[in-house]
Structure formats: C-alpha cells, structure tokens
Design a protein around this motif. Structure first.
Motif, PDB file in Angstrom:
ATOM      1  N   ASP A 219       0.719  -1.326  -0.111  1.00 19.53           N
ATOM      2  CA  ASP A 219       0.116   0.190   0.098  1.00 19.53           C
ATOM      3  C   ASP A 219       0.523   1.053  -0.034  1.00 19.53           C
ATOM      4  O   ASP A 219      -0.021   2.631   0.554  1.00 19.53           O
ATOM      5  N   ALA A 220       2.215   1.423   0.080  1.00 15.59           N
ATOM      6  CA  ALA A 220       2.662   2.673  -0.429  1.00 15.59           C
ATOM      7  C   ALA A 220       3.872   2.759  -1.092  1.00 15.59           C
ATOM      8  O   ALA A 220       3.763   3.333  -1.986  1.00 15.59           O
ATOM      9  N   VAL A 221       4.651   1.240  -1.480  1.00 16.19           N
ATOM     10  CA  VAL A 221       5.216   1.499  -2.951  1.00 16.19           C
ATOM     11  C   VAL A 221       5.527   0.201  -3.725  1.00 16.19           C
ATOM     12  O   VAL A 221       5.547  -0.692  -2.570  1.00 16.19           O
ATOM     13  N   ALA A 222       5.732   0.253  -4.349  1.00 19.85           N
ATOM     14  CA  ALA A 222       5.940  -1.046  -6.137  1.00 19.85           C
ATOM     15  C   ALA A 222       6.466  -0.836  -6.495  1.00 19.85           C
ATOM     16  O   ALA A 222       6.709   0.677  -7.415  1.00 19.85           O
ATOM     17  N   VAL A 223       7.232  -1.929  -7.696  1.00 19.31           N
ATOM     18  CA  VAL A 223       8.196  -2.363  -8.377  1.00 19.31           C
ATOM     19  C   VAL A 223       7.762  -2.828  -9.439  1.00 19.31           C
ATOM     20  O   VAL A 223       6.783  -3.738  -9.201  1.00 19.31           O
ATOM     21  N   ILE A 224       7.529  -2.221 -10.773  1.00 19.03           N
ATOM     22  CA  ILE A 224       6.802  -2.845 -11.791  1.00 19.03           C
ATOM     23  C   ILE A 224       8.394  -3.253 -12.624  1.00 19.03           C
ATOM     24  O   ILE A 224       8.769  -2.721 -12.624  1.00 19.03           O
ATOM     25  N   SER A 225       7.612  -4.678 -13.350  1.00 12.39           N
ATOM     26  CA  SER A 225       9.004  -5.458 -14.041  1.00 12.39           C
ATOM     27  C   SER A 225       8.370  -5.761 -15.288  1.00 12.39           C
ATOM     28  O   SER A 225       7.798  -6.018 -15.856  1.00 12.39           O
ATOM     29  N   LEU A 226       9.580  -4.966 -15.793  1.00 13.74           N
ATOM     30  CA  LEU A 226       8.956  -4.495 -17.802  1.00 13.74           C
ATOM     31  C   LEU A 226       9.816  -5.269 -18.439  1.00 13.74           C
ATOM     32  O   LEU A 226      10.409  -5.857 -17.874  1.00 13.74           O
ATOM     33  N   ASN A 227       9.292  -5.993 -19.155  1.00 18.92           N
ATOM     34  CA  ASN A 227       9.669  -6.646 -19.949  1.00 18.92           C
ATOM     35  C   ASN A 227      10.220  -6.066 -21.178  1.00 18.92           C
ATOM     36  O   ASN A 227       9.460  -5.521 -22.432  1.00 18.92           O
ATOM     37  N   THR A 228      11.497  -5.371 -21.062  1.00 15.44           N
ATOM     38  CA  THR A 228      11.841  -4.622 -22.690  1.00 15.44           C
ATOM     39  C   THR A 228      12.270  -5.158 -23.615  1.00 15.44           C
ATOM     40  O   THR A 228      12.808  -4.276 -24.455  1.00 15.44           O
ATOM     41  N   MET A 229      12.362  -6.047 -24.030  1.00 11.57           N
ATOM     42  CA  MET A 229      12.338  -6.985 -25.232  1.00 11.57           C
ATOM     43  C   MET A 229      11.119  -6.764 -26.554  1.00 11.57           C
ATOM     44  O   MET A 229      11.533  -7.238 -27.457  1.00 11.57           O
ATOM     45  N   TYR A 230       9.795  -6.395 -25.768  1.00  8.78           N
ATOM     46  CA  TYR A 230       9.542  -5.731 -26.637  1.00  8.78           C
ATOM     47  C   TYR A 230       9.191  -4.131 -27.024  1.00  8.78           C
ATOM     48  O   TYR A 230       8.582  -4.028 -27.945  1.00  8.78           O
ATOM     49  N   PHE A 231      10.382  -3.804 -26.693  1.00 13.35           N
ATOM     50  CA  PHE A 231      10.884  -1.947 -27.146  1.00 13.35           C
ATOM     51  C   PHE A 231      12.238  -2.205 -27.539  1.00 13.35           C
ATOM     52  O   PHE A 231      12.055  -1.687 -28.441  1.00 13.35           O
ATOM     53  N   TYR A 232      12.977  -3.235 -27.424  1.00 16.05           N
ATOM     54  CA  TYR A 232      13.902  -3.011 -28.073  1.00 16.05           C
ATOM     55  C   TYR A 232      14.265  -3.304 -29.829  1.00 16.05           C
ATOM     56  O   TYR A 232      13.895  -4.062 -30.305  1.00 16.05           O
ATOM     57  N   ASP A 233      14.688  -2.434 -29.847  1.00 14.32           N
ATOM     58  CA  ASP A 233      14.906  -1.590 -31.119  1.00 14.32           C
ATOM     59  C   ASP A 233      15.384  -3.045 -32.517  1.00 14.32           C
ATOM     60  O   ASP A 233      16.118  -3.320 -33.781  1.00 14.32           O
ATOM     61  N   SER A 234      16.237  -4.034 -31.505  1.00 17.97           N
ATOM     62  CA  SER A 234      16.764  -5.880 -31.953  1.00 17.97           C
ATOM     63  C   SER A 234      15.910  -6.313 -31.925  1.00 17.97           C
ATOM     64  O   SER A 234      16.779  -7.147 -32.380  1.00 17.97           O
ATOM     65  N   ASN A 235      15.014  -6.523 -31.667  1.00 18.01           N
ATOM     66  CA  ASN A 235      14.013  -7.623 -31.939  1.00 18.01           C
ATOM     67  C   ASN A 235      13.033  -7.346 -33.261  1.00 18.01           C
ATOM     68  O   ASN A 235      12.081  -6.707 -32.959  1.00 18.01           O
ATOM     69  N   LYS A 236      13.804  -7.712 -33.810  1.00 13.91           N
ATOM     70  CA  LYS A 236      12.751  -8.373 -34.970  1.00 13.91           C
ATOM     71  C   LYS A 236      10.957  -8.904 -35.251  1.00 13.91           C
ATOM     72  O   LYS A 236      10.210  -8.512 -36.220  1.00 13.91           O
ATOM     73  N   ALA A 237      11.032  -9.674 -34.172  1.00 14.90           N
ATOM     74  CA  ALA A 237       9.986 -10.365 -34.334  1.00 14.90           C
ATOM     75  C   ALA A 237       8.577  -9.476 -34.083  1.00 14.90           C
ATOM     76  O   ALA A 237       7.063 -10.329 -33.502  1.00 14.90           O
ATOM     77  N   VAL A 238       8.872  -7.994 -33.528  1.00 11.50           N
ATOM     78  CA  VAL A 238       7.849  -7.360 -32.669  1.00 11.50           C
ATOM     79  C   VAL A 238       7.644  -6.337 -33.837  1.00 11.50           C
ATOM     80  O   VAL A 238       8.342  -5.534 -34.471  1.00 11.50           O
ATOM     81  N   GLY A 239       6.770  -5.594 -33.678  1.00  8.41           N
ATOM     82  CA  GLY A 239       6.068  -4.546 -34.806  1.00  8.41           C
ATOM     83  C   GLY A 239       6.879  -3.078 -34.163  1.00  8.41           C
ATOM     84  O   GLY A 239       6.296  -2.126 -34.728  1.00  8.41           O
ATOM     85  N   GLY A 240       6.992  -3.266 -32.849  1.00  4.81           N
ATOM     86  CA  GLY A 240       7.552  -1.739 -32.306  1.00  4.81           C
ATOM     87  C   GLY A 240       6.403  -0.583 -32.394  1.00  4.81           C
ATOM     88  O   GLY A 240       7.027   0.427 -32.689  1.00  4.81           O
ATOM     89  N   CYS A 241       5.442  -1.560 -31.119  1.00  5.60           N
ATOM     90  CA  CYS A 241       4.766  -0.354 -31.046  1.00  5.60           C
ATOM     91  C   CYS A 241       3.660   0.914 -32.204  1.00  5.60           C
ATOM     92  O   CYS A 241       3.538   2.357 -32.099  1.00  5.60           O
ATOM     93  N   ALA A 242       3.806   0.731 -33.296  1.00 10.37           N
ATOM     94  CA  ALA A 242       3.167   1.799 -34.482  1.00 10.37           C
ATOM     95  C   ALA A 242       1.960   1.345 -33.440  1.00 10.37           C
ATOM     96  O   ALA A 242       1.117   0.745 -33.211  1.00 10.37           O
ATOM     97  N   PHE A 243       1.248   2.641 -33.967  1.00  4.70           N
ATOM     98  CA  PHE A 243       0.110   3.289 -33.390  1.00  4.70           C
ATOM     99  C   PHE A 243      -1.275   2.250 -34.091  1.00  4.70           C
ATOM    100  O   PHE A 243      -1.681   2.207 -33.393  1.00  4.70           O
ATOM    101  N   LYS A 244      -1.230   2.128 -35.314  1.00  5.91           N
ATOM    102  CA  LYS A 244      -2.228   1.461 -36.227  1.00  5.91           C
ATOM    103  C   LYS A 244      -1.677   0.029 -35.839  1.00  5.91           C
ATOM    104  O   LYS A 244      -2.994  -0.966 -35.779  1.00  5.91           O
ATOM    105  N   ASP A 245      -1.051  -0.323 -34.602  1.00  4.14           N
ATOM    106  CA  ASP A 245      -0.785  -1.907 -34.000  1.00  4.14           C
ATOM    107  C   ASP A 245      -0.677  -1.702 -32.839  1.00  4.14           C
ATOM    108  O   ASP A 245      -0.760  -3.016 -32.394  1.00  4.14           O
TER     109      ASP A 245
END
Length: 528
Positions: A219-245
C-alpha cells in the motif's frame, strides 16, 4: 562502458487508458522492519564453460592464452568479452548475502542470467538458458526471499538470439502468447523458475507477456518489472509499438503499464520502473520510446525512479545537444548537460532520470553492484491537496507537425492526456519514499584472484556528501561496517543531498562546468 544516469527531456505526448482492471499484489504476512535501502544487481552472465588460463579469443572456453593480458583469470577476465565463471557469481552473491541481506528491504534484479551466445563452437541452447536462470534464481531465493526480502527479476536480452535458429522459433512462440495463442513455452518456464518472486495475482499476466508488479512495501511502494524485449529495436519479431498496430506486444505492455500507474496513483503509492534495456532513442523503437517517455512524464508524481541494466555502450542520448554525431558517450553526456536551460528557465516537469547500473559480469569492465537508500521517515506527500495535473506537454512545433500525414497517426500526435507532476512529490522533493542516493561497489583487482586468494569488493564511490554518511538523524545510508576505514574525497565528490530530479539536474550542470568533477565522472563511468 556503464552509465550512472541518463536525463530525458521531452514535451508533447499521451493516450486514453484501455478498459482493464489492475491486479493488486498480495501483501506479505506481517509488516517488516524497514531499513531504507535496497539492492540493484544486473547482468551476472554465468558461463558454465568458462575455463581459467584459456584464451579470451575463444570466449575464455579453450586454447591456452598467449599473452598475459588475454589469459582468462580464475575469477573472471576484466575488460574483456568473456562472461563470468560461476565462482564469480557465487562470490558476489555470497558477499552481498553476508554484508547486505540484513540491511535491505528488497532486491531489483534486472536480468541477463545466462552467458552470451558468442561462441560458434558452443551455441547456447534453450535448456542451458533455463538451467542457468534456475541456478541463479535458487541462489537469490536462498539469500533473500527466504528471509522475507522481495526479489523482482526482469527478463534480459536472452530473448534476442544471434546464432541459434531454434531460439528464433521460440521467440515467435512468445510473441504468439501475447496474441493469446496457447503456446506458453518460454513464459511458463520462467513463471516456474521465478515462482518465488512473482505474486500469484500476476502469474497470468506474466505468462502472457513476462511483466508484472510487486508491492515491496504494501500500500506504499511498488516495483514494476517490464519486459523491455518488446521495446528493443534489435528484436525484429515485434512491431515496434506502431500506433496502427494496437495488438503489437509492446503496445499491449504499455496499455497494461498505463493501467497499473493509474491504479497506483489512485491509491497514493510510489512506483519504481525496472527492466533490462534502458529507454533511449538508440535502444527502443521510436514509437516505443515515445510511449515510455510520455508515461514517465505523465506520471512523474507517481514514478519515484527508473532502474535498468545492460551496457551503456548501447545507449544514445535523447535529442543530444552538441554531440549528436559523437560516438563517445561521455562526451555526448557532457555536451547534453551543458546545453540544458539555465536554472531560471528550466521546467522540471519535463524531466525524468534513468539510472543504468553496472554489471556483475566483467564484460567489458569490472564486477559491480549498487545499494540505494530511500527516505522512510519523512513527511508523506498529500494527494488530497494535489492539483489535477500539469499540462499535456504540447508545443507549437508538435501541433504543426501533427497536421502532416506522415505524423498524424503516430503516438506523439495521439497522446493528449494531462501530465501529472507535483513539486511536492517524492521524485521532486525529499520526503517519504524519496530515493536518497546509492553506494557502488566493485572489484578493482579481479585479475589477482586465484585458488588461494579471493578478490574482494570495495567501495568505488557514493552519491552522498561525506557528512550524510555519519548517520544524520540516526539513519546511515550506508552501514558503517560497509564503509572503508578512511573515506577519500573521490568517494563523496558528487555530494548529492538526495536523488530528486532537481538534484540530478544540478549535478549535471556542475559536471558541465567543472573539469575536475567531469574527469571523476569519466573515471567512474569507464572504471579506469
């Protein structure tokens, strides 16, 4: 090369929240005594094939080294491309357990727990990655979780594969998971490996996307663990957060993150964002970077800090001022610091501070980790008296650009929610939950370790002023037992009173104006 801090400047970005219900992490059975400190550790990279006295050219796996400086050491090879022998991983975690386990409240562990796939004669396999992660997780569980200390791991770059076609197939399966195709191979395996660390209510979302949250102080402090592989531009298997997708894996993760931040903000909580690959225009797909920066600034009153791992040699600075084409990170940083607005003109609502910690693996520098401290006795920020928000980060240039077809359907032009910033929030003012600083430890003479002589971790530097280490108001940001008998000026040269945005900006300005301080910063960056 490792970066202490990256300061992001941005204006003009935002988007309406999706209709989702945030999970609540389960609280621990009984309240724990808070120490006001936590550990950040990253990039251990244990290598089961590491062999002392072998050649660095073979990834320290075989062939006797010809030159002394290129021969693998017993505890690891500093300033090299080799990974860590298990004895270095064990030495590090044993040291931290002995010296720090009774002094910290939680552990942020930002990934990369397998060797690099850089030896064609010994290609890395999925089974090996799982086994290495399982071994490190067991050690972390024994050292911390068994004591009631929350551990928050993040996936590292193990999802980006260079020389292994089998892993490319696994990566595609992981992306399918995000699209609700029931093939939960990777995430199911990691949810099993990390079952001691992931709160039960988050297991389902973790199995979908490998991200989750932990209330390290209920109820005071949280840590959010992100999977940055979906943002990393070396990962060609994802769409790169395109607005239309909108079904892109990165967009789905940001939609989820937005809901989490709204939920924690509504509860008056503070949040640390953590992950492996740091946000930068050089690391993230452009649209993913826009979404990260926008959320970082929109929730500046809720996000108390950002912690990431990975090598800083992969980083570029967002909108570097005078060093846009300069390949040296230190020079780019100093130029960027020098170009910041003058104190009377600066708008702190436009800033977030990204802390990128050095690695345990001596690749390419020296084994290191950081212990942060934070305020556990100050006055809480009052959410009742907060104004609805700051502004939308809009600008004349943005409005003009967004009328053009090439920009209209991008996140930068579609994000229009109000930013929430508050000069009295913990990221801006020293109060309850504000980060105060950190101490960085390293092994300066790793190459001297052998079968009869263990190398030793030493204090490299602290961000605190010398007087703060004496136990101001009864609190020691670094326990006296973990300080050297004599503190030198180089240990305390930064002299930060706290880690608020204003303090970091002031330090950046001092660095750009002081050759002596910037020289020390460079020395600490490159571990020379």
């Amino acid at each position: 090369m490792y970066l202490s801090t990256l300061i992001l400047l941005c204006s003009g970005l935002v988007h309406a929240a999706p209709h989702q219900v945030p999970f609540e992490a389960s609280a621990l059975a009984k309240p724990r005594k808070l120490h006001g400190r936590f550990l950040h550790i990253t990039d251990m990279h244990p290598d089961p094939f590491y062999q002392p006295k072998t050649s660095e050219k073979t990834s320290c796996h075989r062939k006797k080294g010809k030159k002394k400086k290129n021969v693998a050491g017993y505890y690891g090879q500093p300033y090299s491309d080799c990974d860590s022998p298990f004895r270095l991983t064990n030495l590090t975690l044993d040291f931290i357990e002995k010296k720090w386990a009774s002094e910290i409240d939680f552990v942020i562990w930002t990934g990369d727990n397998a060797r690099h796939d850089n030896d064609r004669k010994l290609p890395r396999t999925p089974a090996e990655i799982y086994e290495l992660n399982r071994a490190v997780a067991a050690k972390m569980n024994s050292a911390f979780t068994s004591r009631g200390i929350p551990v928050i791991p993040s996936l590292g770059e193990l999802l980006i594969f260079r020389n292994n076609d089998v892993w490319r197939e696994y990566l595609v399966i992981l992306i399918f998971n995000i699209l609700n195709i029931p093939q939960l191979i990777i995430t199911s395996e990691f949810s099993s490996i990390w079952k001691a660390f992931i709160p039960f209510p988050y297991l389902q979302i973790f199995q979908r996307g490998a991200y989750y949250a932990v209330e390290v102080i209920p109820d005071a402090v949280a840590v959010i663990s992100l999977n940055t592989m979906y943002f990393y531009d070396s990962n060609k298997a994802v769409g790169g957060c395109a607005f239309k997708d909108r079904e892109d894996a990165g967009n789905l993760e940001f939609d989820w993150l937005e809901v989490q931040l709204k939920g924690f903000r509504a509860r008056g909580m503070q949040v640390w964002l953590s992950g492996h690959v740091p946000p930068s225009s050089g690391n993230y797909f452009p649209e993913c970077y826009v979404r990260y920066v926008e959320l970082a600034l929109r929730f500046q009153d809720t996000i108390v800090g950002h912690l990431f791992g990975a090598k800083a040699s992969d980083l570029e600075i967002f909108e570097p001022a005078k060093a846009k084409n300069n390949n040296d990170l230190f020079d780019a940083l100093i130029a960027d610091f020098a170009a910041m607005p003058k104190p009377k003109d600066i708008d702190y609502h436009d800033y977030a501070v990204i802390n990128v910690s050095p690695s345990v693996v001596p690749n390419p520098y020296l084994p290191s980790f950081r212990v942060f401290s934070y305020n556990i006795t100050g006055t809480a920020s009052s959410f009742k008296d907060r104004k609805p928000g700051h502004r939308r980060g809009s600008s004349k240039d943005k409005r003009k650009q967004c009328k053009l077809d090439m920009y209209r359907e991008t996140w930068k032009c579609q994000l229009n929610e109000t930013w929430h910033s508050d000069p009295e929030s913990p990221s801006r003012s020293n109060r309850l939950w504000t980060p105060l600083g950190y101490a960085q430890y390293y092994i300066p003479h790793l190459e001297e370790g052998n079968k009869t002589h263990k190398p030793s971790f030493k204090l490299e530097y602290v961000t605190y002023p010398a007087e703060a280490l004496g136990g101001k108001e009864g609190f020691h940001p670094v326990p006296p037992k973990n300080l050297p008998s004599t503190l030198k000026n180089r240990h305390t040269a930064y002299g930060l009173e706290d880690m608020t945005i204003g303090s970091w900006v002031a330090l950046a300005r001092r660095m750009s104006n002081s050759k002596k301080l910037s020289a020390l910063f460079k020395k600490n960056m490159y571990m020379t």
